[in-house]
Design an enzyme around this catalytic site. Structure first.
Site, short mmCIF file in Angstrom:
data_model
loop_
_atom_site.label_atom_id
_atom_site.label_comp_id
_atom_site.label_asym_id
_atom_site.label_seq_id
_atom_site.Cartn_x
_atom_site.Cartn_y
_atom_site.Cartn_z
N GLU A 8 28.07 48.89 16.35
CA GLU A 8 26.78 49.61 16.56
C GLU A 8 26.23 50.38 15.36
O GLU A 8 25.20 50.55 15.37
CB GLU A 8 27.34 50.53 17.84
N HIS B 248 40.08 38.65 4.01
CA HIS B 248 40.04 37.34 4.12
C HIS B 248 38.49 36.88 3.71
O HIS B 248 37.97 35.93 4.10
CB HIS B 248 40.04 36.86 5.78
N LYS C 284 22.34 50.16 13.87
CA LYS C 284 21.64 51.46 14.00
C LYS C 284 21.01 51.57 12.54
O LYS C 284 19.72 51.88 12.54
CB LYS C 284 22.54 52.58 14.23
N CYS D 174 4.45 43.54 24.45
CA CYS D 174 2.83 43.70 24.46
C CYS D 174 3.05 45.06 25.43
O CYS D 174 3.69 45.08 26.65
CB CYS D 174 2.02 42.67 24.89
N GLU E 4 18.61 48.64 11.29
CA GLU E 4 17.21 48.25 11.82
C GLU E 4 16.08 49.37 11.60
O GLU E 4 15.26 49.41 11.76
CB GLU E 4 17.58 48.31 13.57
N LYS F 264 10.76 47.27 21.23
CA LYS F 264 11.57 48.16 22.06
C LYS F 264 12.27 47.17 23.16
O LYS F 264 13.32 47.28 23.25
CB LYS F 264 10.91 49.29 22.81
N ARG G 101 6.43 50.45 22.77
CA ARG G 101 6.74 48.91 23.17
C ARG G 101 6.68 47.69 21.85
O ARG G 101 6.97 46.61 21.93
CB ARG G 101 5.93 48.34 24.28
N TRP H 237 1.97 42.47 20.71
CA TRP H 237 2.97 42.14 19.59
C TRP H 237 3.15 40.55 19.36
O TRP H 237 3.27 39.90 20.30
CB TRP H 237 4.27 42.62 20.33
N ASN I 232 0.78 39.82 28.95
CA ASN I 232 2.10 40.04 28.29
C ASN I 232 2.94 38.91 28.61
O ASN I 232 3.32 38.72 29.85
CB ASN I 232 2.59 41.35 28.53
N GLY I 233 3.50 38.15 27.59
CA GLY I 233 4.53 37.03 27.98
C GLY I 233 4.18 35.87 27.05
O GLY I 233 3.41 36.10 26.06
C1 AGP Z 1 19.00 48.64 19.74
O1 AGP Z 1 18.75 49.61 18.93
C2 AGP Z 1 17.91 47.72 19.59
N1 AGP Z 1 16.66 48.11 19.56
C3 AGP Z 1 18.14 46.24 20.24
O2 AGP Z 1 19.20 45.68 19.87
C4 AGP Z 1 18.43 46.06 21.73
O3 AGP Z 1 19.60 47.13 22.09
C5 AGP Z 1 18.38 44.90 22.34
O4 AGP Z 1 16.96 44.40 21.93
C6 AGP Z 1 18.66 44.82 23.91
O5 AGP Z 1 17.70 45.46 24.54
P1 AGP Z 1 17.95 45.84 26.14
O6 AGP Z 1 19.30 46.73 26.33
O7 AGP Z 1 16.75 46.48 26.57
O8 AGP Z 1 18.13 44.58 26.89
#
Ligand code: AGP
Length: 609
Positions: free
Chosen positions: A482, A505, A486, A2, A489, A604, A27, A74, A100-101
């Protein structure tokens, strides 16, 4: 998660609030709303969907109010609907709250409040807050907030607006971020700086338990004991434009292209004059303490976790310290075997990820010192760690993390070298050579970006794939993880990373025609093995896109497409080999018409479990 904004000043509040919420869209949210204090009443406007819809609904309204609060939600408790959107009000509309929370005990609180005659309109946990303000208010907002937070469990950053004290906005935070923007005859609350950066660069970062009051011309902050506290004013040195797209179509593409600069910034000031050693005085780690370290735990989530995989290799090979790495949501529930002289490294771009923050707190409870590697000054993880190694990547807006990842790698290499220098586990000449290579990564990254059209062509071929595999060995496997994250997501294509040696395996059963296999093959001493894996999947008619290092092997004999990264020290290849994979994910997402910067279901910063 949020986004929150509060405004009290000399301007019309509505445009300030809406602009601020627009700066917080990154966010992640699914509804938005504002509340304005006008003629002794609070007017609330909120609805599900994009902020633009709310802006359209409000355009043309000439509210003269100079006080208000706003929120992008959110959804966690309660679906994304108009009535679940924030702000939320008490029965009489005298107290309005944005939050937020997560209020973990909201059900019992709601039951109690209903038994007291309160009428609820939403399914949210947040709505208990204005009703509790109504219950506890006895003529002063601050004690009412204090009594309220004694009752609630969970995480919160909240701002309260009341008709009973029209000249003040009150906030309190615990485990969710909140900052104060200090203007001229105007002040702001916000979840993050971009919300008010257009108006002021002067910021107070608030700590857990602090209750704050802002009026148009004064700010007061109280600690948990109700004592007034004075906080340093931080001057934000990055431009509002930095949080804009800077001419690129998407934040993600902009941030991919900012990597040469962010790598250089993260390195600057951290190399000794003679270029032979790393200087991390900022960690204020005691030399004897460093020499005694027997084990390091690395914990993080998502992309930060993938950076930690590389950090493990770097620390073990340079500093010769055993490293255990765990996803933070697993780490915090392990029955950890803690040995003396252990150190924990928590990696988090946002510095607000709930699982990573919880892992940090658990580590400290177990008596282990914590180093945070984070990109956000003043974030919760930064402020609760014992030592902080900042990645100077600047604000990262796109949900898909790119420049923060390579800046995390740079920070982990610096940490590994620093530990190695102090423990004298590598010769000075080797340290000097690695440092020279670290200094060259920025320009080598630029060389890769200059060839991004190659990746565009490859990406267009993947648009309609159902599944894509990423394989590699050692550090290449860490980068494959990684690359896989990418792609999945932001393009919503199923992607999976696999240790190349593990294919036979089981996973090899899934490899067939039209299943592309992206192979990361930059490690010289593993090249032959990985090359045989390329032949293995080619034999099953897979289409292979290979990432190799200039001068190593002849991978083009087998792979359908090849991208060569500039030569560098084998330990440092992840900084370079990830860039083509970031671009691949971007171009495939674009070709599929996905929302590159704000992919579905994701946020985010995940500030809830
Ligand atoms: C990364 O592309 C993702 N958006 C997500 O995995 C992110 O890396 C993860 O939520 C950790 O976030 P942070 O580094 O802010 O802790």
């Amino acid at each position: 998660m949020c986004g929150i904004i509060g405004y009290m000043g000399n301007k019309q509040a509505m445009p300030v609030l809406l602009n601020g919420l627009a700066r917080l869209e990154y966010r992640g949210y699914d509804s938005a709303g504002i509340a304005l204090l006008e003629d002794g009443e609070i007017k609330v406007f909120k609805q599900a969907g994009r902020l633009a819809n709310l802006q359209e609904r409000l355009s043309g309204n000439g509210f003269s109010s100079t006080t208000g609060i706003g929120h992008t939600r959110w959804a966690t408790h309660g679906r994304p609907t108009d009535y679940n959107a924030h702000p939320h009000s008490d029965c009489g509309g005298r107290f309005v709250v944005v939050h937020n929370g997560i209020i973990e005990n909201y059900l019992e609180l709601k039951k109690w409040l209903i038994s007291e005659g309160h009428i609820f309109k939403s399914e949210t946990d947040t709505e208990v807050l204005p009703h509790m303000m109504e219950h506890f208010y006895k003529g002063d907002l601050i004690p009412a907030v204090s009594m309220m937070i004694e009752k609630i469990r969970g995480s919160y950053a909240m701002v309260v607006l009341s008709t009973l004290e029209p000249d003040n906005l009150i906030s309190v935070r615990k485990d969710s971020p909140l900052v104060i923007g200090l203007g001229d005859e105007e002040n702001f609350f916000a979840s993050d700086v971009p919300a008010f950066l257009h108006y002021t660069r002067n910021v107070h970062y608030l700590d857990d338990g602090e209750i704050s009051l802002i009026a148009s011309n004064r700010v007061e902050i109280f600690n948990e004991m109700g004592q007034g506290v004075s906080k340093p004013v931080h001057m934000i040195n990055w431009e509002a434009e930095q949080a804009e797209k800077g001419g690129y179509d998407h934040f993600m593409l902009k941030e991919i292209h900012e990597q040469p600069a962010s790598l250089k910034k993260t390195l600057s000031g951290r190399i000794s004059e003679d270029g032979c050693r790393v200087d991390l005085q900022e960690l204020s780690l005691d030399v004897d303490e460093i020499k005694k370290i027997k084990k390091i735990f690395i914990t993080a989530c998502g992309t930060a976790y993938h950076a930690g995989l590389v950090g493990k290799y770097a620390i073990e090979s340079l500093a010769r310290i055993p490293v255990e790495i765990d996803i933070a949501s697993e780490f915090r529930y392990r029955n950890l075997v803690v040995e003396p002289d252990s150190l924990v490294v928590v990696i988090s771009q946002s510095g607000e990820t709930a699982d990573s923050l919880a892992a940090l707190r658990d580590s400290k409870k177990r008596g282990m010192p914590v180093i945070a590697i984070t990109n956000v000054v003043g974030s919760s993880i930064a402020r609760e760690a014992d030592h902080v190694l900042y990645t100077w990547a600047g604000p990262e807006i796109a949900v898909a993390s790119t420049k923060a990842y390579t800046a995390q790698l740079m920070s982990l290499y610096l940490l590994a070298l620093y530990l190695a220098n102090v423990r004298e586990t590598i010769p000075e000449e080797e340290s000097r050579q690695i440092i020279l290579e670290l200094l060259s990564l920025s320009s080598k990254a630029q060389l890769i970006l200059d060839k991004k059209e190659t990746i565009l062509d490859i990406g267009l071929g993947y648009e309609n794939c159902k599944s894509i595999f990423f394989i590699g060995r050692g550090l290449d496997y860490a980068v494959a993880c990684e690359g896989s994250l990418k792609l999945k997501e932001i393009s919503y294509i199923h992607a999976e990373a696999y240790a190349a040696g593990e294919l036979k395996h089981g996973t090899l059963a899934l490899i067939e025609k039209d299943v592309p296999v992206v192979t990361v093959a930059t490690q010289p001493f593993l090249f032959e093995k990985t090359f045989s894996n390329i032949k293995e999947v080619k034999a099953r008619e897979a289409d292979v896109f290979a990432l190799a290092m200039e001068g190593i092997g002849e991978v083009q004999k087998e792979a359908s497409q090849v991208f060569y990264i500039p030569e560098t020290h084998p330990l440092l290849t992840p900084v370079l080999s990830v860039i083509p994979l970031q671009l691949l994910a971007y171009y495939v997402s674009l070709a599929r018409g996905c929302d590159v910067d704000k992919p579905r279901n994701l946020a985010k910063s995940v500030t809830v479990e």
